[in-house]
Scaffold this motif. Structure first.
Motif, PDB file in Angstrom:
ATOM      1  N   LEU A  72       0.844  -1.208   0.000  1.00  0.00           N
ATOM      2  CA  LEU A  72       0.000   0.000   0.000  1.00  0.00           C
ATOM      3  C   LEU A  72       0.875   1.252   0.000  1.00  0.00           C
ATOM      4  O   LEU A  72       0.585   2.227  -0.700  1.00  0.00           O
ATOM      5  N   GLY A  76      -0.236   2.595  -3.217  1.00  0.00           N
ATOM      6  CA  GLY A  76      -1.555   3.104  -2.854  1.00  0.00           C
ATOM      7  C   GLY A  76      -2.617   2.046  -3.124  1.00  0.00           C
ATOM      8  O   GLY A  76      -2.308   0.842  -3.238  1.00  0.00           O
ATOM      9  N   GLU A  77      -3.843   2.472  -3.298  1.00  0.00           N
ATOM     10  CA  GLU A  77      -4.938   1.500  -3.409  1.00  0.00           C
ATOM     11  C   GLU A  77      -5.029   0.842  -4.785  1.00  0.00           C
ATOM     12  O   GLU A  77      -5.920   0.033  -5.038  1.00  0.00           O
ATOM     13  N   LYS A  78      -4.061   1.139  -5.664  1.00  0.00           N
ATOM     14  CA  LYS A  78      -3.959   0.398  -6.932  1.00  0.00           C
ATOM     15  C   LYS A  78      -3.682  -1.087  -6.668  1.00  0.00           C
ATOM     16  O   LYS A  78      -3.901  -1.938  -7.530  1.00  0.00           O
ATOM     17  N   VAL A  79      -3.192  -1.369  -5.447  1.00  0.00           N
ATOM     18  CA  VAL A  79      -2.989  -2.761  -5.017  1.00  0.00           C
ATOM     19  C   VAL A  79      -4.245  -3.600  -5.285  1.00  0.00           C
ATOM     20  O   VAL A  79      -4.167  -4.770  -5.659  1.00  0.00           O
ATOM     21  N   PHE A  80      -5.409  -2.948  -5.122  1.00  0.00           N
ATOM     22  CA  PHE A  80      -6.655  -3.708  -5.240  1.00  0.00           C
ATOM     23  C   PHE A  80      -7.081  -3.962  -6.686  1.00  0.00           C
ATOM     24  O   PHE A  80      -8.105  -4.579  -6.938  1.00  0.00           O
ATOM     25  N   ASP A  81      -6.272  -3.498  -7.651  1.00  0.00           N
ATOM     26  CA  ASP A  81      -6.480  -3.945  -9.033  1.00  0.00           C
ATOM     27  C   ASP A  81      -6.129  -5.427  -9.150  1.00  0.00           C
ATOM     28  O   ASP A  81      -6.632  -6.129 -10.021  1.00  0.00           O
ATOM     29  N   LYS A  85     -11.139  -7.595  -2.009  1.00  0.00           N
ATOM     30  CA  LYS A  85     -11.330  -7.150  -0.624  1.00  0.00           C
ATOM     31  C   LYS A  85     -12.348  -8.023   0.118  1.00  0.00           C
ATOM     32  O   LYS A  85     -12.786  -7.652   1.197  1.00  0.00           O
ATOM     33  N   ASN A 108      -8.722 -11.924  -1.409  1.00  0.00           N
ATOM     34  CA  ASN A 108      -8.277 -10.909  -0.437  1.00  0.00           C
ATOM     35  C   ASN A 108      -6.787 -11.121  -0.125  1.00  0.00           C
ATOM     36  O   ASN A 108      -6.226 -12.161  -0.473  1.00  0.00           O
ATOM     37  N   LYS A 225      -4.454   6.068   6.855  1.00  0.00           N
ATOM     38  CA  LYS A 225      -5.477   5.351   6.065  1.00  0.00           C
ATOM     39  C   LYS A 225      -5.073   3.901   5.809  1.00  0.00           C
ATOM     40  O   LYS A 225      -5.932   3.032   5.679  1.00  0.00           O
ATOM     41  N   TYR A 226      -3.764   3.605   5.770  1.00  0.00           N
ATOM     42  CA  TYR A 226      -3.349   2.219   5.546  1.00  0.00           C
ATOM     43  C   TYR A 226      -3.453   1.397   6.839  1.00  0.00           C
ATOM     44  O   TYR A 226      -3.751   0.201   6.798  1.00  0.00           O
ATOM     45  N   ILE A 229      -7.000   0.412   6.797  1.00  0.00           N
ATOM     46  CA  ILE A 229      -7.265  -0.690   5.847  1.00  0.00           C
ATOM     47  C   ILE A 229      -6.787  -2.024   6.444  1.00  0.00           C
ATOM     48  O   ILE A 229      -7.471  -3.048   6.363  1.00  0.00           O
TER      49      ILE A 229
END
Ligand code: GLU
Length: 305
Positions: A72, A76-81, A85, A108, A225-226, A229
């Motif tokens: 992360l 950043g939240e590009k990890v979730f590509d 989740k 996940n 924010k991480y 998460i």
């Protein structure tokens, strides 16, 4: 607090008889199933402990939170590509959904497929740098400079890790992981073989509970924010396919590993590290869960209360 913890240790000892230590990684089977320890660290860095807290053991998939935090911070939240989740409801090392042609990413970051993918995303020029970055973040999170890999456990994972190899080759075939399979697996086996104790686990939990700021140094280790998460994944997916049951019965963010450790981050209250190598059929520490049930009740820690 030390008195409460001592009573919790005594009241939960016999639960060890109900499970067994992990044997699929042969080196882990050497652990004594009757030991147990608990450490809590509050937001003022008050440390309380009871039981076998001097025992070292390997972090196993509790490292998945550390690697998720690194990825992360790198992307950043590009990890979730690349990783979803959602809780999978399947065993942590299941291949079932990965072999389904409609699955385009692991469910996940806490299951093995998701964790191996996350590890592949950590920025590094080579595998040596990648594991060094993981170890360094664990040093920062624990405040412990003496974090090392247990090479006996690493070699044992290398010898018996064919399920993880299968998972990694499926991920490569689906273009979910882009780097060399052997290199990613080497890092994954090493990250699982990092040695910690209950104090280290409680410190990782305390830093996350404290919004990413170390309770030892008051320095920010993780962006707020991480840290949030990470706690969300601990709550929804941290206790394998028993995460829903744990959420209802205990109600705090926690991550478990097959060595019998569990660490918890109770937002703005405390970090907790427990050990009890006797596991239930899902892979969670039986004594660990019983200890956490008693502690959360005694201290009213459930996050929904
Ligand atoms: N090294 C273990 C494996 O890959 C980690 C499992 C776990 O703790 O969940 O099977």
């Amino acid at each position: 607090m030390n008195k409460i913890l001592k009573k919790i240790i005594n009241d939960t000892k016999t639960f060890a008889n109900q499970g067994k230590v992990a044997t699929y990684i042969p080196e882990l089977s050497k652990m004594n199933k009757n030991i147990s320890g608990i450490v809590t660290i509050d937001m003022n860095n008050n440390i309380y402990s009871a039981g076998d807290t001097d025992i070292k053991f390997t972090i196993q998939s509790m490292s998945n939170i550390v690697t998720l935090l690194l990825a992360l911070m790198d992307h950043g939240e590009k990890v979730f590509d690349k990783v979803g989740k959602e809780p999978s409801g399947d065993p942590f090392n299941s291949l079932k959904r990965l072999t389904n042609k409609n699955t385009d990413k692991p469910y996940n970051p806490m299951i093995n497929a998701g964790s191996i993918t996350i590890t592949s995303m950590i920025k590094a020029d080579n595998k040596e740098e990648r594991i060094a970055r993981i170890i360094n973040l664990i040093k920062d999170l624990t405040g412990n400079d003496n974090i090392e890999i247990n090479m006996d456990v690493y070699n044992s994972e290398l010898k018996t890790g064919d399920k993880n190899r299968s998972i990694a080759y499926f991920l490569k075939d689906k273009n979910i992981i882009e780097c060399e399979v052997c290199d990613v697996l080497d890092t994954y086996f090493k990250q699982c073989s990092i040695e910690i104790d209950c104090f280290d686990l409680a410190n990782i939990g305390a830093t996350l509970a404290n919004d990413g700021i170390s309770t030892i140094t008051n320095k920010r280790i993780i962006p707020s924010k991480y840290a949030t998460i990470a706690k969300a994944f601990m709550f929804t997916c941290g206790m394998y396919d028993d995460s829903g049951e744990f959420a209802v019965e205990v109600g705090i963010p926690a991550k478990s590993g097959v060595s019998g450790g569990i660490f918890c981050a109770v937002p703005n209250k405390m970090g907790i590290g427990v050990l009890g190598p006797s596991l239930d059929e899902k892979g969670n520490s039986i004594v660990g869960i019983e200890m956490l049930k008693l502690l959360t009740k005694e201290k009213n820690l459930c996050i929904f209360n």
